[in-house]
Scaffold this motif. Structure first.
Motif, PDB file in Angstrom:
ATOM      1  N   PRO A 259      61.349  86.806  29.671  1.00  0.00           N
ATOM      2  CA  PRO A 259      59.926  87.102  29.455  1.00  0.00           C
ATOM      3  C   PRO A 259      59.117  86.848  30.724  1.00  0.00           C
ATOM      4  O   PRO A 259      59.650  86.327  31.708  1.00  0.00           O
ATOM      5  CB  PRO A 259      59.545  86.043  28.406  1.00  0.00           C
ATOM      6  N   THR A 260      57.864  87.209  30.715  1.00  0.00           N
ATOM      7  CA  THR A 260      56.951  86.679  31.740  1.00  0.00           C
ATOM      8  C   THR A 260      55.936  85.799  31.016  1.00  0.00           C
ATOM      9  O   THR A 260      55.762  85.897  29.802  1.00  0.00           O
ATOM     10  CB  THR A 260      56.212  87.802  32.506  1.00  0.00           C
ATOM     11  N   ARG A 261      55.332  84.909  31.784  1.00  0.00           N
ATOM     12  CA  ARG A 261      54.282  84.038  31.234  1.00  0.00           C
ATOM     13  C   ARG A 261      52.994  84.306  31.995  1.00  0.00           C
ATOM     14  O   ARG A 261      52.991  84.235  33.231  1.00  0.00           O
ATOM     15  CB  ARG A 261      54.650  82.565  31.425  1.00  0.00           C
ATOM     16  N   GLU A 262      51.947  84.597  31.247  1.00  0.00           N
ATOM     17  CA  GLU A 262      50.662  84.923  31.854  1.00  0.00           C
ATOM     18  C   GLU A 262      49.698  83.777  31.570  1.00  0.00           C
ATOM     19  O   GLU A 262      49.302  83.546  30.419  1.00  0.00           O
ATOM     20  CB  GLU A 262      50.138  86.250  31.284  1.00  0.00           C
ATOM     21  N   ALA A 263      49.345  83.062  32.626  1.00  0.00           N
ATOM     22  CA  ALA A 263      48.599  81.808  32.452  1.00  0.00           C
ATOM     23  C   ALA A 263      47.165  82.035  31.981  1.00  0.00           C
ATOM     24  O   ALA A 263      46.463  82.927  32.471  1.00  0.00           O
ATOM     25  CB  ALA A 263      48.596  81.050  33.766  1.00  0.00           C
ATOM     26  N   ILE A 264      46.780  81.195  31.014  1.00  0.00           N
ATOM     27  CA  ILE A 264      45.374  81.157  30.564  1.00  0.00           C
ATOM     28  C   ILE A 264      44.671  80.003  31.299  1.00  0.00           C
ATOM     29  O   ILE A 264      43.566  80.147  31.792  1.00  0.00           O
ATOM     30  CB  ILE A 264      45.315  80.926  29.033  1.00  0.00           C
ATOM     31  N   ASP A 265      45.344  78.878  31.325  1.00  0.00           N
ATOM     32  CA  ASP A 265      44.866  77.701  32.066  1.00  0.00           C
ATOM     33  C   ASP A 265      46.115  76.909  32.468  1.00  0.00           C
ATOM     34  O   ASP A 265      47.242  77.390  32.266  1.00  0.00           O
ATOM     35  CB  ASP A 265      43.832  76.911  31.218  1.00  0.00           C
TER      36      ASP A 265
ATOM     37  N   ASP B 213      41.197  76.953  36.304  1.00  0.00           N
ATOM     38  CA  ASP B 213      41.767  75.867  37.119  1.00  0.00           C
ATOM     39  C   ASP B 213      42.023  74.619  36.284  1.00  0.00           C
ATOM     40  O   ASP B 213      42.975  73.875  36.531  1.00  0.00           O
ATOM     41  CB  ASP B 213      40.799  75.477  38.251  1.00  0.00           C
ATOM     42  N   GLN B 214      41.143  74.378  35.300  1.00  0.00           N
ATOM     43  CA  GLN B 214      41.253  73.183  34.458  1.00  0.00           C
ATOM     44  C   GLN B 214      41.526  73.605  33.026  1.00  0.00           C
ATOM     45  O   GLN B 214      41.196  74.723  32.633  1.00  0.00           O
ATOM     46  CB  GLN B 214      39.937  72.383  34.498  1.00  0.00           C
ATOM     47  N   LYS B 215      42.089  72.713  32.232  1.00  0.00           N
ATOM     48  CA  LYS B 215      42.376  73.009  30.824  1.00  0.00           C
ATOM     49  C   LYS B 215      41.072  73.382  30.097  1.00  0.00           C
ATOM     50  O   LYS B 215      40.066  72.659  30.228  1.00  0.00           O
ATOM     51  CB  LYS B 215      42.999  71.764  30.180  1.00  0.00           C
ATOM     52  N   LEU B 216      41.100  74.501  29.372  1.00  0.00           N
ATOM     53  CA  LEU B 216      39.888  74.952  28.670  1.00  0.00           C
ATOM     54  C   LEU B 216      39.548  73.973  27.555  1.00  0.00           C
ATOM     55  O   LEU B 216      40.431  73.519  26.824  1.00  0.00           O
ATOM     56  CB  LEU B 216      40.109  76.352  28.076  1.00  0.00           C
ATOM     57  N   LYS B 217      38.265  73.651  27.409  1.00  0.00           N
ATOM     58  CA  LYS B 217      37.844  72.702  26.382  1.00  0.00           C
ATOM     59  C   LYS B 217      37.472  73.449  25.114  1.00  0.00           C
ATOM     60  O   LYS B 217      37.008  74.597  25.148  1.00  0.00           O
ATOM     61  CB  LYS B 217      36.616  71.901  26.863  1.00  0.00           C
TER      62      LYS B 217
ATOM     63  N   THR C 187      35.263  74.573  22.154  1.00  0.00           N
ATOM     64  CA  THR C 187      33.801  74.708  22.084  1.00  0.00           C
ATOM     65  C   THR C 187      33.381  74.639  20.623  1.00  0.00           C
ATOM     66  O   THR C 187      34.223  74.622  19.720  1.00  0.00           O
ATOM     67  CB  THR C 187      33.346  76.058  22.671  1.00  0.00           C
ATOM     68  N   ALA C 188      32.072  74.650  20.376  1.00  0.00           N
ATOM     69  CA  ALA C 188      31.554  74.581  19.000  1.00  0.00           C
ATOM     70  C   ALA C 188      31.826  75.883  18.252  1.00  0.00           C
ATOM     71  O   ALA C 188      31.891  75.899  17.016  1.00  0.00           O
ATOM     72  CB  ALA C 188      30.056  74.283  19.035  1.00  0.00           C
ATOM     73  N   SER C 189      32.019  76.964  18.983  1.00  0.00           N
ATOM     74  CA  SER C 189      32.191  78.276  18.346  1.00  0.00           C
ATOM     75  C   SER C 189      33.524  78.355  17.583  1.00  0.00           C
ATOM     76  O   SER C 189      34.515  77.733  17.971  1.00  0.00           O
ATOM     77  CB  SER C 189      32.157  79.349  19.434  1.00  0.00           C
ATOM     78  N   ASP C 190      33.533  79.153  16.467  1.00  0.00           N
ATOM     79  CA  ASP C 190      34.761  79.327  15.690  1.00  0.00           C
ATOM     80  C   ASP C 190      35.682  80.381  16.311  1.00  0.00           C
ATOM     81  O   ASP C 190      36.815  80.569  15.845  1.00  0.00           O
ATOM     82  CB  ASP C 190      34.424  79.757  14.259  1.00  0.00           C
ATOM     83  N   THR C 191      35.192  81.122  17.243  1.00  0.00           N
ATOM     84  CA  THR C 191      36.027  82.158  17.860  1.00  0.00           C
ATOM     85  C   THR C 191      36.033  81.970  19.376  1.00  0.00           C
ATOM     86  O   THR C 191      35.171  81.288  19.930  1.00  0.00           O
ATOM     87  CB  THR C 191      35.499  83.581  17.545  1.00  0.00           C
ATOM     88  N   MET C 192      36.992  82.611  19.959  1.00  0.00           N
ATOM     89  CA  MET C 192      37.088  82.544  21.419  1.00  0.00           C
ATOM     90  C   MET C 192      37.701  83.855  21.892  1.00  0.00           C
ATOM     91  O   MET C 192      38.606  84.382  21.237  1.00  0.00           O
ATOM     92  CB  MET C 192      37.991  81.380  21.798  1.00  0.00           C
ATOM     93  N   SER C 193      37.244  84.393  22.966  1.00  0.00           N
ATOM     94  CA  SER C 193      37.804  85.651  23.477  1.00  0.00           C
ATOM     95  C   SER C 193      38.417  85.422  24.846  1.00  0.00           C
ATOM     96  O   SER C 193      37.893  84.645  25.641  1.00  0.00           O
ATOM     97  CB  SER C 193      36.710  86.716  23.631  1.00  0.00           C
ATOM     98  N   ILE C 194      39.526  86.074  25.058  1.00  0.00           N
ATOM     99  CA  ILE C 194      40.131  86.043  26.402  1.00  0.00           C
ATOM    100  C   ILE C 194      40.183  87.482  26.884  1.00  0.00           C
ATOM    101  O   ILE C 194      40.784  88.340  26.224  1.00  0.00           O
ATOM    102  CB  ILE C 194      41.553  85.447  26.353  1.00  0.00           C
ATOM    103  N   GLU C 195      39.562  87.742  27.978  1.00  0.00           N
ATOM    104  CA  GLU C 195      39.603  89.105  28.512  1.00  0.00           C
ATOM    105  C   GLU C 195      40.944  89.320  29.205  1.00  0.00           C
ATOM    106  O   GLU C 195      41.417  88.455  29.955  1.00  0.00           O
ATOM    107  CB  GLU C 195      38.460  89.317  29.513  1.00  0.00           C
ATOM    108  N   LEU C 196      41.560  90.458  28.918  1.00  0.00           N
ATOM    109  CA  LEU C 196      42.872  90.744  29.515  1.00  0.00           C
ATOM    110  C   LEU C 196      42.759  91.920  30.473  1.00  0.00           C
ATOM    111  O   LEU C 196      42.000  92.863  30.225  1.00  0.00           O
ATOM    112  CB  LEU C 196      43.886  91.074  28.422  1.00  0.00           C
ATOM    113  N   VAL C 197      43.531  91.856  31.538  1.00  0.00           N
ATOM    114  CA  VAL C 197      43.600  93.003  32.456  1.00  0.00           C
ATOM    115  C   VAL C 197      45.055  93.474  32.536  1.00  0.00           C
ATOM    116  O   VAL C 197      45.985  92.693  32.312  1.00  0.00           O
ATOM    117  CB  VAL C 197      43.080  92.653  33.877  1.00  0.00           C
TER     118      VAL C 197
END
Ligand code: PMT
Length: 400
Positions: free
Chosen positions: A197-203, A287-291, A293-303
């Motif tokens: 596989p490949t691994r695509e880093a988020i953080d 660069d740092q581990k994502l914290k 948040t108060a929100s129930d959802t989170m989006s990660i933009e992909l390219v």
């Protein structure tokens, strides 16, 4: 590259003074790239210890037919199936007689009965025993059954006699064993294989990946080496040990795999893309581990990631390029579409909707499409499938 490279040789040792030469024979076989496992008869253990042969072969030595522990791990049928070649050296007069009669009264004779692999023997005995009418009749009978007889040599013997019956030297036996296998169909070719596989880093601690284990790609690498090719393996993160004879580049992300693939492909004859490359990667690698948040959802933009196999197939002097298509539906249509769009020479269509084949399993079943060909490979081990794929590719590429 030796024709024994990557072959699995089961070395049978029967009782005779020449058993001490088995230690050296293991080394000579390993020099060719073969993996060696040893089965000893009870008599052989009077001449050399299982411990010595275990230390040299790097594998447990098998001695007992009815050992519950051994049967649970690798019993006589598994050993018989494991072997690409059963080589008995030394083969005593008694062992030769039992082999001729088809007896199964110890582990070694039983493995010989059960195996579908070629069998070769290196006789070793006193000259009078070798010349005895019964031994000669046994040898003729084994010859008729296509069992290869290596030697014996003639000369002075441990008992003081002079004549035929000496076991060949380990180097001669290893060379004779090599002649049983044809020279590699990919001798002189360089094959680049992507795997895993490949691994695509988020953080720094999270990533997007998939379930590829690398087993398919590593099996192809082994089959390519076995066929005599120089093999370059570009692998994503896996738990597997790369074949010793492969030149291996370990990468993590699709971008790294892309860079390594283009660098290596320009010098190659064949490129096989079995890796499960992520089509997209996160636009940002924090660069740092994502914290949280108060929100129930989170989006990660992909390219989009570059298409590695398509980039290789677009090279001016492109290698013979083979892609894989992992599909859960419309296998044929989607695979043929990828064959055309990516300008491939072959595509290996893999039904990954089944859990018993494809991703992270030991077996696979595929259909291979070329511009003018379709080949079905029914379910089998990835090792067997890889060999069939390499055979097919070898038939397709122009010879030098
Ligand atoms: O590793 P295993 O657990 O043994 O599983 C084997 C396997 C299922 C991963 C393997 O047999 C397989 O099917 N590999 C291809 C997986 C895949 O990514 O298929 P795809 O249809 O998404 O891609 C088509 C081809 O393009 C593949 O050759 C792929 O390597 C290549 N590709 C895809 C995307 C990209 N960015 N670059 C590429 O080169």
């Amino acid at each position: 590259m030796s024709s024994l490279c990557n072959k699995q040789v089961l070395l049978g040792v029967s009782g005779g003074i020449a058993a001490y030469k088995s230690a050296e024979l293991i080394r000579r076989l390993q020099d060719t790239g073969a993996t060696v496992r040893v089965v000893m008869t009870p008599a052989a253990q009077h001449f050399i210890t299982p411990l010595t042969l275990q230390a040299l072969s790097g594998n447990p030595v098998h001695t007992e037919m009815l050992d519950p522990e051994a049967e649970a791990a690798m019993g006589h049928i598994e050993l018989a199936r494991w072997a690409d070649l059963v080589l008995v050296a030394p083969a005593s007069a008694d062992f030769i007689a039992r082999l001729t009669q088809g007896q199964g009264n110890d582990l070694l004779s039983t493995v010989c009965l059960a195996t579908a692999a070629p069998i070769a023997i290196a006789p070793a005995m006193n000259q009078a025993m070798w010349s005895a009418a019964s031994t000669q009749a046994n040898i003729s009978s084994l010859n008729e059954r296509n069992i290869s007889i290596f030697g014996p040599a003639s000369g002075s013997q441990a008992c003081g006699d002079v004549g035929p019956g000496r076991m060949l030297e380990p180097e001669e036996i290893a060379s004779a064993a090599e002649t049983l296998f044809s020279p590699g169909t990919l001798a002189g070719k360089t094959v680049v294989i992507t795997a895993g596989p490949t691994r695509e880093a988020i953080d720094p601690v999270r990533y997007i990946s998939n379930q590829s284990s690398g087993k398919m790609g590593y099996a192809i690498a082994e089959a390519a080496i076995e066929a005599g090719a120089r093999c370059i393996l570009i692998t994503g993160p896996t738990c597997l040990t790369p074949p010793e004879k492969a030149q291996t580049f370990k990468v993590t992300s699709a971008l790294e795999m892309h860079e390594a693939s283009l660098r290596e492909a320009v010098h190659s004859d064949i490129f096989i893309a079995s890796a499960a490359v992520a089509d997209f990667r996160p636009a940002q690698n924090a660069d740092q581990k994502l914290k949280k948040t108060a929100s129930d959802t989170m989006s990660i933009e992909l390219v989009k990631n570059p298409d590695i196999v398509a980039a290789v197939a677009a090279l001016e002097d492109k290698p013979y390029t083979v892609g894989f298509a992992a599909e859960t539906q419309n296998l044929e249509n989607y695979a043929k579409d990828k064959l055309r769009r990516k300008n491939l020479d072959l595509i290996v269509a893999n039904d990954v909707s089944r859990s018993d084949i494809g991703f992270n399993s030991d077996n696979n079943a595929v259909t291979i499409f070329g511009p003018e060909r379709t080949n079905v490979i029914a379910e089998c081990s990835k090792r067997q499938l890889a060999r069939q794929l390499i055979d097919l590719i070898a038939q397709e590429i122009p010879s030098e």
